[in-house]
Design an enzyme around this catalytic site. Structure first.
Site, short mmCIF file in Angstrom:
data_model
loop_
_atom_site.label_atom_id
_atom_site.label_comp_id
_atom_site.label_asym_id
_atom_site.label_seq_id
_atom_site.Cartn_x
_atom_site.Cartn_y
_atom_site.Cartn_z
N GLY A 22 0.83 -1.20 0.00
CA GLY A 22 0.00 0.00 0.00
C GLY A 22 0.86 1.25 0.00
O GLY A 22 0.51 2.26 0.63
N SER A 24 1.60 3.41 -2.32
CA SER A 24 1.36 4.46 -3.32
C SER A 24 0.60 5.65 -2.79
O SER A 24 0.52 6.69 -3.45
CB SER A 24 0.61 3.87 -4.52
OG SER A 24 -0.64 3.33 -4.11
N SER A 25 0.02 5.55 -1.57
CA SER A 25 -0.74 6.68 -1.04
C SER A 25 -0.88 6.55 0.48
O SER A 25 -0.55 5.51 1.06
CB SER A 25 -2.13 6.76 -1.68
OG SER A 25 -2.92 5.64 -1.29
N GLY A 26 -1.40 7.60 1.09
CA GLY A 26 -1.74 7.56 2.51
C GLY A 26 -0.59 7.23 3.43
O GLY A 26 0.54 7.73 3.28
N ILE A 27 -0.85 6.35 4.39
CA ILE A 27 0.14 5.98 5.39
C ILE A 27 1.37 5.34 4.74
O ILE A 27 2.51 5.67 5.06
CB ILE A 27 -0.46 5.01 6.43
CG1 ILE A 27 -1.61 5.68 7.18
CG2 ILE A 27 0.60 4.54 7.41
CD1 ILE A 27 -2.41 4.72 8.06
N GLY A 28 1.13 4.42 3.81
CA GLY A 28 2.24 3.71 3.17
C GLY A 28 3.19 4.65 2.46
O GLY A 28 4.42 4.50 2.55
N SER A 153 -6.09 -2.21 13.62
CA SER A 153 -7.01 -1.07 13.78
C SER A 153 -7.43 -0.91 15.22
O SER A 153 -7.60 -1.89 15.95
CB SER A 153 -8.25 -1.29 12.91
OG SER A 153 -9.27 -0.36 13.24
N TYR A 166 -14.45 -4.92 8.29
CA TYR A 166 -13.08 -4.42 8.42
C TYR A 166 -12.43 -4.90 9.71
O TYR A 166 -11.32 -5.44 9.70
CB TYR A 166 -13.12 -2.89 8.37
CG TYR A 166 -11.79 -2.22 8.58
CD1 TYR A 166 -10.77 -2.32 7.63
CD2 TYR A 166 -11.54 -1.44 9.71
CE1 TYR A 166 -9.55 -1.69 7.81
CE2 TYR A 166 -10.34 -0.80 9.90
CZ TYR A 166 -9.34 -0.93 8.95
OH TYR A 166 -8.13 -0.30 9.14
#
Length: 295
Positions: A22, A24-28, A153, A166
Site C-alpha cells: 500500500g 502508493s498513497s496515505g500511510i504507506g 485497527s 473491516y
C-alpha cells in the site's frame, strides 16, 4: 516525531531493506518517504506501476533509494509472483510492513445482502497479508532476523460499530500475528501489531462526516510505525486504544453501551454522503471524547 525517536529511527533503518504494501498513497506513502529519507532501501508494493514509479522518482529526487514491485494483493498468484521477483532480486528483507487495506463502513443489518463485502475485505486485509508473510517468512527464518509489522485497527480494541467486515479482517490478522510471534521468537523475528486509529487518508474521504472528527495525520501515523521499528514491541496503540481494550476486558457491557451511543449518534455512510456537512454539538463532543475511533 521527537528528536530522540528520530535519531533512534535513523540508526535503526539506515542501510536496511524494508518492504511496504500500500505504498502508493496515505500511510504507506508517508512511511516509505520517511524510511528512505533515513537511509533505508524501500521496496514499494501496490497495484499501479505508474503511481509507484512516481513515488520512486520523488524518493530518488531527495537522495533516497526505492524499488518498485507492482502487485494486486487480492490475487494470490500475483502475490506469489511478486514474492519470487523480490527474493530473486533483493539479497535480504529486514522488515515487512503489511499496510495495504480496505475499509467498509456499513452496519451489519445493512449488509445482509452484501456478503461480498466481507469476502473482499477479508481477501485483502487478511488473506493477502498472510500469503505475503508465508512467502517471505522462510527467508527471515534462514537469516534468523527480521520484523513483520501488521497494521491493525483501533476498532479491534474498541469493537467499532459499522465496521464489522473491516474489524473482523484485522482481528483475524491480529490473531495470526499473536500465534506467529511465539513460533518465530527463537528465530529472532519480531511480530508487531499497530492498532491504528482513524487517519486522514484517501480511504476515509468518501465519509463526509470524517472531515469534522479528530484524526491522525499520515505523519502522525508514520510516527507510530517508526516507534514499532525502534522498539520492536508486540503491539502499538494510542491511549484510547489501550483504554478501550481494558474497558472491554473488565467491563464489556460498558464498552457495549459506549459503542452503541456512538452508533446511534452518527449516520450510515449512505445517509452522510452529501447531506450532513457539519456535526451537531453532541456529535462533536462525543467524537472528541473518543479521538481516532471509527464511527
Amino acid at each position: 516525531m521527537n528528536a530522540k525517536l528520530q535519531k533512534l529511527f535513523q540508526q535503526k533503518v539506515n542501510g536496511k531493506t524494508i518492504l511496504i504494501t500500500g505504498a502508493s498513497s496515505g500511510i504507506g506513502l508517508t512511511v516509505a518517504k520517511s524510511l528512505a529519507k533515513s537511509g533505508a532501501h524501500v521496496l514499494l508494493l501496490a497495484r499501479s506501476r505508474d503511481t509507484l514509479e512516481q513515488v520512486k522518482a520523488e524518493i530518488e529526487a531527495e537522495g533516497g533509494k526505492a524499488s518498485v514491485f507492482p502487485c494486486d494483493l487480492n490475487d494470490m498468484q500475483s502475490i506469489d509472483k511478486v514474492s519470487q521477483d523480490i527474493l530473486s532480486q533483493i539479497p535480504q528483507i529486514d522488515i515487512l510492513i503489511n499496510n495495504a487495506g480496505r475499509s467498509i463502513r456499513r452496519a451489519v443489518h445493512e449488509s445482509v445482502d452484501r456478503f461480498h463485502d466481507f469476502e473482499r475485505t477479508m481477501q485483502l486485509n487478511y488473506f493477502g497479508a498472510v500469503r505475503l508473510v508465508l512467502n517471505l517468512l522462510p527467508h527471515m527464518i534462514a537469516r534468523k532476523d527480521g520484523q513483520i509489522i501488521n497494521i491493525s485497527s483501533i476498532g479491534v480494541l474498541a469493537n467499532a460499530t459499522r465496521f464489522s467486515a473491516y474489524v473482523a479482517s484485522k482481528a483475524a490478522l491480529d490473531a495470526f500475528s499473536r500465534c506467529l510471534s511465539a513460533e518465530v521468537h527463537s528465530h529472532k523475528i519480531a511480530i508487531t501489531s499497530v492498532y491504528m486509529p482513524l487517519v486522514r487518508t484517501p480511504m476515509i474521504a468518501p465519509t463526509k462526516i470524517y472531515k469534522y472528527v479528530p484524526t491522525l495525520s499520515p505523519e502522525e501515523a508514520a510516527d507510530l510505525i517508526a516507534y514499532a521499528i525502534v522498539k520492536r514491541p508486540k503491539k502499538v496503540a494510542t491511549n484510547l486504544g489501550r483504554i478501550a481494550s481494558i474497558t472491554y476486558a473488565i467491563a464489556p457491557d460498558v464498552n457495549n453501551i459506549l459503542m452503541s451511543i456512538g452508533f446511534n449518534l452518527f449516520p450510515s455512510s449512505t445517509a452522510s454522503i452529501g447531506e450532513q456537512e457539519k456535526l451537531t454539538l453532541v456529535q462533536r463532543a462525543y467524537a472528541r471524547l473518543f479521538p481516532g475511533e471509527h464511527w
